[in-house]
Motif scaffolding. Structure first.
Motif, short mmCIF file in Angstrom:
data_model
loop_
_atom_site.label_atom_id
_atom_site.label_comp_id
_atom_site.label_asym_id
_atom_site.label_seq_id
_atom_site.Cartn_x
_atom_site.Cartn_y
_atom_site.Cartn_z
N THR A 1 0.84 -1.20 0.00
CA THR A 1 0.00 0.00 0.00
C THR A 1 0.87 1.25 0.00
OG1 THR A 1 -1.44 -1.28 1.43
CG2 THR A 1 -2.06 1.00 1.06
N LEU A 7 0.84 4.21 -2.75
CA LEU A 7 0.65 5.64 -2.44
C LEU A 7 1.80 6.48 -2.96
CD1 LEU A 7 -0.87 6.09 1.10
CD2 LEU A 7 -1.82 6.66 -1.12
N LEU A 29 1.13 7.07 -6.43
CA LEU A 29 0.11 8.10 -6.55
C LEU A 29 0.73 9.50 -6.43
CD1 LEU A 29 -3.18 8.22 -6.45
CD2 LEU A 29 -2.74 8.98 -4.12
N MET A 30 1.67 9.62 -5.49
CA MET A 30 2.34 10.91 -5.30
C MET A 30 3.16 11.28 -6.53
SD MET A 30 1.66 11.60 -2.23
CE MET A 30 2.76 12.96 -2.18
N TYR A 80 0.89 12.66 -8.92
CA TYR A 80 0.58 14.06 -8.64
C TYR A 80 1.72 14.95 -9.12
CZ TYR A 80 0.12 18.51 -6.31
OH TYR A 80 0.06 19.85 -6.08
N PHE A 124 -0.51 17.15 -0.83
CA PHE A 124 -1.76 16.67 -0.24
C PHE A 124 -2.77 17.80 -0.10
CE2 PHE A 124 1.25 13.51 1.73
CZ PHE A 124 0.85 12.48 0.91
N PHE A 140 -5.62 10.90 1.58
CA PHE A 140 -4.34 10.38 1.09
C PHE A 140 -3.18 10.82 1.99
CE2 PHE A 140 -6.48 10.22 -3.20
CZ PHE A 140 -6.59 8.85 -3.19
N LEU A 180 -3.26 8.89 5.21
CA LEU A 180 -2.87 7.51 4.92
C LEU A 180 -1.36 7.41 4.70
CD1 LEU A 180 -4.63 5.05 4.67
CD2 LEU A 180 -4.58 5.31 2.18
N PHE A 181 -0.84 8.38 3.96
CA PHE A 181 0.58 8.36 3.65
C PHE A 181 1.42 8.41 4.93
CE2 PHE A 181 4.67 10.32 2.94
CZ PHE A 181 5.16 9.55 1.90
#
Ligand code: PFF
Length: 454
Positions: free
Chosen positions: A187, A191, A194-195, A198, A304, A313, A316-317
């Motif tokens: 996970t 993430l 995902l960053m 971004y 974020f 997020f 969670l991060f």
């Protein structure tokens, strides 16, 4: 084949995968996501990254193989393993120094690791409560500076982190945490991706990649090479006996070489992803790449704060970063705790309590080095920087080299061959040359170069 039938009194991994997972859990931590990006920023970027990758491949992997090999052969805590192996190979008992120095290094590292782990805890709270919604680079930077400027906040979070770490250590690591890591690590990886996604939208992704991957050798100095080497040891958890202890639980038929390569790839992958996530945000927001230990805490909140679902997020991060820090912090103190248990016949709870209190006390120096003691310098370094320098850049590389020399020169070829069981003679020879000659010489050159002798 000459493999003694020793068993560790502390047990054995149920499979090769459990070991890979646990060792990756120990390796992937604050070092990858917090330390690697800020060191890269402080040392000028790409050339540092290149030296780092070379150190992982040419020193890290062969040394990890050596450390696992020693652990699996000795099947005990580092101090006892080295004692047994020194006897078995007619070597001097002083080789036990590897175990002693490593145990001490683990405690020293944990003392400051816990302070940064505390920052992560505080940032979970800040993320959940929406502190960063719409944050600019300036806001994130001033939030961070106010936070670390407060001795009482750092004191509080350092204490909380230490308590939860030692609580897990006292209860034994096996059950819950290892199972949890199985899901949490992937996970965290997701993430990070995902960053990176971004960061691609910031318009500065190319600049970030260039900073990381287009080598500019003019930026390379003796001290940045030492920092890259120290970071390779730190990130892979090498040179202090953690991997040796984990290696002591490895089943006989597990391939040490391929396992080491997998751990190194996973660890380096996470560090590079962290860099790819962070530097585009740094450039997009005019932040300073060389701003030091606060780098991720000043950049990621901007991301974020400006993405949809950022509170979720972001929280969670930092939760996942906390878990990654935990799985490493536990491994840092394990050699000391098991040594106390073995030597003084004390309960695990008592051993965890003593180790925890001593490490916590030492951690206060790091807490204050960001505020009350910020101007107190030893050789131009704050207490935190000094501790980090001594452990990562001196103790771990020297410990690693002693292990390599022991495995390469003092153990017989028969024995190392039997443990490594590499069927390809060329590969075995490559390992042997790396640990006998290349690694020791390279570490000494880097050390001498950094202190200006070369
Ligand atoms: N490798 C860990 C990290 O990158 O955060 C830190 C660490 C853990 C270093 C365990 C040394 C160690 F023995």
């Amino acid at each position: 084949m000459n493999i003694p039938d020793r068993q560790s009194i502390h047990g054995q991994w149920s499979s090769r995968w459990t070991f890979i997972l646990a060792a990756t859990g120990a390796a992937v931590g604050l070092g990858n996501i917090w330390k690697f990006p800020y060191l890269t920023g402080q040392n000028g970027g790409s050339a540092f990254v290149l030296i780092y990758i070379i150190c992982v491949a040419a020193l890290g992997i062969p040394l990890m193989m050596s450390e696992i090999l020693l652990g699996r052969r000795g099947r005990a805590t580092p101090i006892r393993t080295m004692k047994a192996l020194a006897t078995e190979n007619n070597a001097g008992q002083w080789w036990q120094i590897i175990g002693w120095a490593g145990t001490l290094a683990g405690m020293l590292i944990l003392s400051y690791y816990s302070v940064i782990g505390g920052w992560t805890l505080a940032y979970i709270v800040k993320s959940v409560t929406g502190t960063f919604t719409g944050a600019t680079g300036d806001l994130a930077a001033s939030t961070f500076n106010t936070f670390v400027g407060s001795a009482s906040s750092l004191f509080f979070w350092h204490t909380v982190f230490m308590v939860i770490t030692m609580a897990i250590v006292a209860g034994g690591v096996q059950g819950g945490l290892e199972k949890a890591v199985q899901y949490l690590m992937p996970t965290l990886f997701f993430l990070l991706l995902l960053m990176v996604g971004y960061s691609m939208t910031t318009g500065y992704f190319g600049k970030g990649l260039e900073f990381l991957f287009t080598p500019d050798f003019s930026k390379l100095t003796g001290s940045s090479m030492l920092a890259a080497m120290g970071q390779a040891f730190f990130s892979l958890s090498l040179g202090m006996g953690t991997i040796m202890i984990y290696g002591s639980y490895v089943p006989k038929d597990t391939s040490i070489a391929s396992t080491s390569i997998m751990i190194a790839i996973a660890d380096t992958g996470v560090a590079l992803l962290a860099g790819m996530a962070i530097f585009p945000i740094v450039f997009a927001n005019n932040l300073e790449p060389g701003s030091g230990p606060g780098l991720i805490f000043q950049t990621l909140p901007v991301a974020f704060g400006n993405m949809t679902g950022g509170i979720v997020f972001g929280s969670l991060f930092f939760i996942l970063l906390l878990v990654a820090a935990w799985t490493s912090s536990i491994s840092l103190i394990e050699p000391l705790v098991t040594w106390l248990i073995e030597t003084f016949d004390m309960s695990r709870i008592k051993a965890a309590l003593y180790s925890g209190v001593a490490t916590w006390l030492l951690g206060l120096g790091t807490v204050w080095s960001f505020n009350l003691w910020a101007d107190l310098k030893f050789f131009g370094l704050t207490f935190f920087d000094l501790l980090d320098f001594i452990t990562s850049n001196l103790m771990l590389p020297l410990g690693g080299i002693l292990m390599a020399l022991f495995a390469g020169w003092l153990m017989t070829t028969d024995n190392t061959k039997a443990e490594l069981h590499i069927s390809n003679p060329l590969l075995y020879k490559t390992w042997q040359i790396l640990v006998r000659y290349i690694a020791p010489v390279a570490v000494f050159i880097v050390l001498l170069n950094a202190i200006g002798v070369l």
